[in-house]
Design a protein around this motif. Structure first.
Motif, PDB file in Angstrom:
ATOM      1  N   ARG A 271       0.834  -1.190   0.000  1.00  0.00           N
ATOM      2  CA  ARG A 271       0.000   0.000   0.000  1.00  0.00           C
ATOM      3  C   ARG A 271       0.875   1.249   0.000  1.00  0.00           C
ATOM      4  N   PRO A 272       0.289   2.386  -0.364  1.00  0.00           N
ATOM      5  CA  PRO A 272       1.087   3.627  -0.419  1.00  0.00           C
ATOM      6  C   PRO A 272       1.424   4.135   0.976  1.00  0.00           C
ATOM      7  N   LEU A 273       2.654   4.619   1.128  1.00  0.00           N
ATOM      8  CA  LEU A 273       3.120   5.188   2.387  1.00  0.00           C
ATOM      9  C   LEU A 273       3.958   6.425   2.089  1.00  0.00           C
ATOM     10  N   ILE A 274       3.989   7.344   3.068  1.00  0.00           N
ATOM     11  CA  ILE A 274       4.920   8.469   2.948  1.00  0.00           C
ATOM     12  C   ILE A 274       6.155   8.242   3.799  1.00  0.00           C
ATOM     13  N   GLY A 275       6.120   7.269   4.725  1.00  0.00           N
ATOM     14  CA  GLY A 275       7.331   6.883   5.452  1.00  0.00           C
ATOM     15  C   GLY A 275       7.544   7.546   6.787  1.00  0.00           C
ATOM     16  N   ILE A 276       6.472   7.715   7.573  1.00  0.00           N
ATOM     17  CA  ILE A 276       6.641   8.257   8.923  1.00  0.00           C
ATOM     18  C   ILE A 276       5.925   7.359   9.923  1.00  0.00           C
ATOM     19  N   THR A 277       6.327   7.448  11.189  1.00  0.00           N
ATOM     20  CA  THR A 277       5.569   6.859  12.284  1.00  0.00           C
ATOM     21  C   THR A 277       5.044   7.992  13.152  1.00  0.00           C
ATOM     22  N   ALA A 278       3.938   7.724  13.849  1.00  0.00           N
ATOM     23  CA  ALA A 278       3.260   8.768  14.610  1.00  0.00           C
ATOM     24  C   ALA A 278       3.627   8.707  16.078  1.00  0.00           C
ATOM     25  N   ASP A 279       3.353   9.798  16.766  1.00  0.00           N
ATOM     26  CA  ASP A 279       3.611   9.884  18.195  1.00  0.00           C
ATOM     27  C   ASP A 279       2.349  10.368  18.904  1.00  0.00           C
ATOM     28  N   THR A 280       2.262  10.072  20.185  1.00  0.00           N
ATOM     29  CA  THR A 280       1.186  10.598  21.010  1.00  0.00           C
ATOM     30  C   THR A 280       1.504  12.039  21.405  1.00  0.00           C
ATOM     31  N   PHE A 281       0.508  12.724  21.970  1.00  0.00           N
ATOM     32  CA  PHE A 281       0.743  14.124  22.356  1.00  0.00           C
ATOM     33  C   PHE A 281       1.578  14.229  23.627  1.00  0.00           C
ATOM     34  N   PHE A 282       1.893  13.068  24.226  1.00  0.00           N
ATOM     35  CA  PHE A 282       2.741  13.076  25.426  1.00  0.00           C
ATOM     36  C   PHE A 282       3.761  11.960  25.341  1.00  0.00           C
TER      37      PHE A 282
END
Length: 453
Positions: A271-282
Motif C-alpha cells: 500500500r502507499p506510504l509516505i514513510g513516517i511513524t506517529a507519536d502521542t501528544f505526550f
C-alpha cells in the motif's frame, strides 16, 4: 546518474559514508571476533585479525602473536588462523556474536531510555502547535477517554485507531490521588516520531517533531486521518501538506510510494506510504528494566527481526511481495546516514537491527558464508572425508561470485517496526540473490557429494 542525488540531504556524501563505515566496521568487528574467540577457545591461535581489506593503516601484535589491524577498505574483514593456507573466517561463532551484540544493544538502549510503565501515565507533554491545547500535566494517569476505559496501552492505541477524529477529547485522569476530567488533543496525532530512510517524507525534508496540520487543505487532527488520505491517494500523485515545525509553518509536496508491509497475521500487504511513524501528544511515563528483564526484551527484539526477515523471504518466494523495492549497498549507506541524522539512539538501534540481519544472512548455506562452511563440515562428518578439492574450489568460487553480485541484484525491503519506540527501520536484504545462492549451492553440494575424492 548523479550519486549525490541519491544521498540523504542532511549531511551529504561525507556524512553518509562516515555513518555507513562506522556501522559496518562495528558489525564486522563483532562478527569476526566471534570467529576469533571460538577458535581461541578451541585451542587454535590466529595470525591475523583484520577489519577491512587492502593496505594496512594501523596494526599491532598482541602477546599471543595475533596481528590486529585496520585496513584501508572497510567493507568486510577476516581472521587468518594458524595453519590456514588463506585468510578466511572458518571457525563458527560469527553469526552468534552478531545476535548476542543485538540482544545486548537492544537491552542496553531500553535500560538507558526506559520502557513505558504498565499504567497509561503522562511523562511530559510534547511541544505542539497552539491548535492542540492540553490541560493534562506530567504525572497524570489516564483512566478513560470520552468515557471509554483505558486500562492499558493496548486499549489506548485501539481507541486512537478507531475513534472519531476531533480537535479535543475529554480525558478522565487521576492527579494527586483525585479523579477529574480535563481536555486534551486526540491521543495519536499526525506528530512525526520517526522518518524512514529513502521514503517520500525523508526526501521532502520532514523531520521528527514535525506536525502535519492539513492534507490537500483539509485539517487532520488524528494520525488515522493522515493514513486514510495517503491510502486513498493515487500512486505517484503528490499530496500537498501543511507542516508545523517549532513555531513555523511550511507547505510541502510529496508523493506516496508503494511499499510491502508485514501484517499482524504474518502476511504482507502492498500500500502507499509516505514513510513516517506517529507519536502521542505526550511522552509516556517510563520505568527502567533490570538487567535480566532488559536481556529478555533485547532477545525479543532480535527474534522479531529474524522472524520478520524470514517471513519476508517466504512471501517473496510465494510471490506475495515484490523483490524490487530497494537497492543494495547504496541503500544501506543511505539508511545509515538517515538514522544517524535522527540521533545517536536511532543510529545505535539501527546498528543492532543490521547486526541481526548480517548474522541471519551468514547462516544461509551459501559457499563462502558461515552457513556454507557448516554444510562442508556436515558433509565431512557424514562422508568421513572433506569435499574434493576441485568441488570445494568450484563451490567457493560460485559462492563468492554470487555474494559479490548482491550489489547489483534484485532487491526487497524488510521493515522492522517497534511500536514502543516509534522507530521504523529499513534493512536492505537482497533475498532474491540469496535464494539463487541457496539453490545453486545445493546443486553444487550434490555434485561435491557424488564426485570422487
Amino acid at each position: 546518474m548523479d550519486i549525490f542525488g541519491l544521498l540523504p540531504a542532511f549531511g551529504g556524501f561525507a556524512m553518509t559514508l562516515l555513518a555507513f563505515v562506522a556501522a559496518l566496521s562495528i558489525i564486522v568487528f563483532v562478527h569476526e571476533y566471534g570467529h576469533y574467540i571460538v577458535g581461541r577457545w578451541s585451542g587454535i591461535g590466529a595470525d591475523v585479525f583484520s577489519v577491512g581489506f587492502g593496505p594496512v593503516l594501523i596494526a599491532r601484535v598482541d602477546r599471543r602473536g595475533t596481528r590486529w589491524q585496520i585496513a584501508a577498505l572497510p567493507f568486510g574483514g577476516y581472521v587468518k588462523f594458524k595453519g590456514d593456507s588463506d585468510a578466511a573466517s572458518g571457525k563458527d561463532g560469527g553469526p552468534m556474536a552478531n545476535f548476542l551484540m543485538s540482544i545486548f544493544v537492544f537491552g542496553a538502549v531500553m535500560m538507558a531510555s526506559g520502557v513505558a510503565s504498565e499504567r497509561v501515565a503522562v511523562g511530559e507533554i510534547n511541544t505542539l502547535p497552539p491548535e492542540y491545547g492540553s490541560e493534562l500535566r506530567a504525572g497524570d494517569e489516564i483512566l478513560a477517554i470520552e468515557g471509554q476505559p483505558i486500562p492499558d496501552y493496548d486499549a489506548f492505541y485501539a481507541y486512537a485507531r478507531d475513534a472519531q477524529a476531533m480537535p479535543s477529547k475529554t480525558y478522565t485522569i487521576r492527579r494527586d490521588g483525585r479523579e477529574m476530567q480535563v481536555q486534551g488533543p486526540f491521543p495519536l496525532l499526525p506528530l512525526v516520531a520517526s522518518v524512514q530512510p529513502r521514503s517520500a517524507a525523508f526526501a521532502a525534508g520532514i523531520r521528527p517533531g514535525d506536525v502535519i496540520l492539513s492534507v490537500e487543505g483539509a485539517p487532520v487532527w488524528a494520525f488515522h486521518q493522515l493514513q486514510e488520505a495517503v491510502r486513498n491517494a493515487e500512486p505517484g500523485t503528490p499530496l500537498a501538506l501543511e507542516v508545523w515545525r517549532a513555531g513555523e509553518r511550511a507547505q510541502l509536496l510529496l508523493a506516496p510510494k508503494m511499499v510491502d508491509l508485514p501484517k499482524d497475521d504474518g502476511g504482507w500487504e502492498t500500500r502507499p506510504l509516505i514513510g513516517i511513524t506517529a507519536d502521542t501528544f505526550f511522552s509516556p511515563e517510563t520505568v527502567t528494566p533490570g538487567p535480566l528483564a532488559a536481556i529478555g526484551l533485547g532477545a525479543e527484539r532480535t527474534w522479531n527481526v529474524v522472524t520478520a526477515s524470514l517471513s519476508g523471504m517466504w512471501h517473496m518466494i510465494t510471490g506475495a511481495i515484490s523483490s524490487c523495492n530497494l537497492s543494495g549497498p547504496v541503500g544501506i549507506a543511505q539508511a545509515s546516514g538517515a538514522m544517524a541524522s535522527q540521533g545517536l539512539d536511532s543510529f545505535i538501534w539501527f546498528i543492532a537491527v543490521l547486526s541481526t540481519a548480517v548474522g541471519l544472512l551468514n547462516l544461509f548455506p551459501i559457499p563462502v558464508l558461515d552457513g556454507g562452511h557448516l554444510v562442508f563440515f556436515a558433509y565431512e562428518a557424514v562422508a568421513g572425508r572433506p569435499p574434493p578439492d576441485r568441488a570445494f574450489r568450484i563451490l567457493m568460487a560460485v559462492g563468492l561470485t554470487l555474494v559479490l553480485s548482491l550489489k547489483s541484484g534484485g532487491r526487497t525491503m524488510q521493515q522492522i517496526h517497534d511500536e514502543y519506540r516509534g522507530l521504523s527501520l529499513m534493512v536492505d536484504l537482497n533475498w532474491d540473490w540469496v535464494l539463487w545462492c541457496v539453490a545453486i549451492g545445493a546443486a553444487l553440494g550434490t555434485l561435491a557429494w557424488i564426485l570422487p575424492a
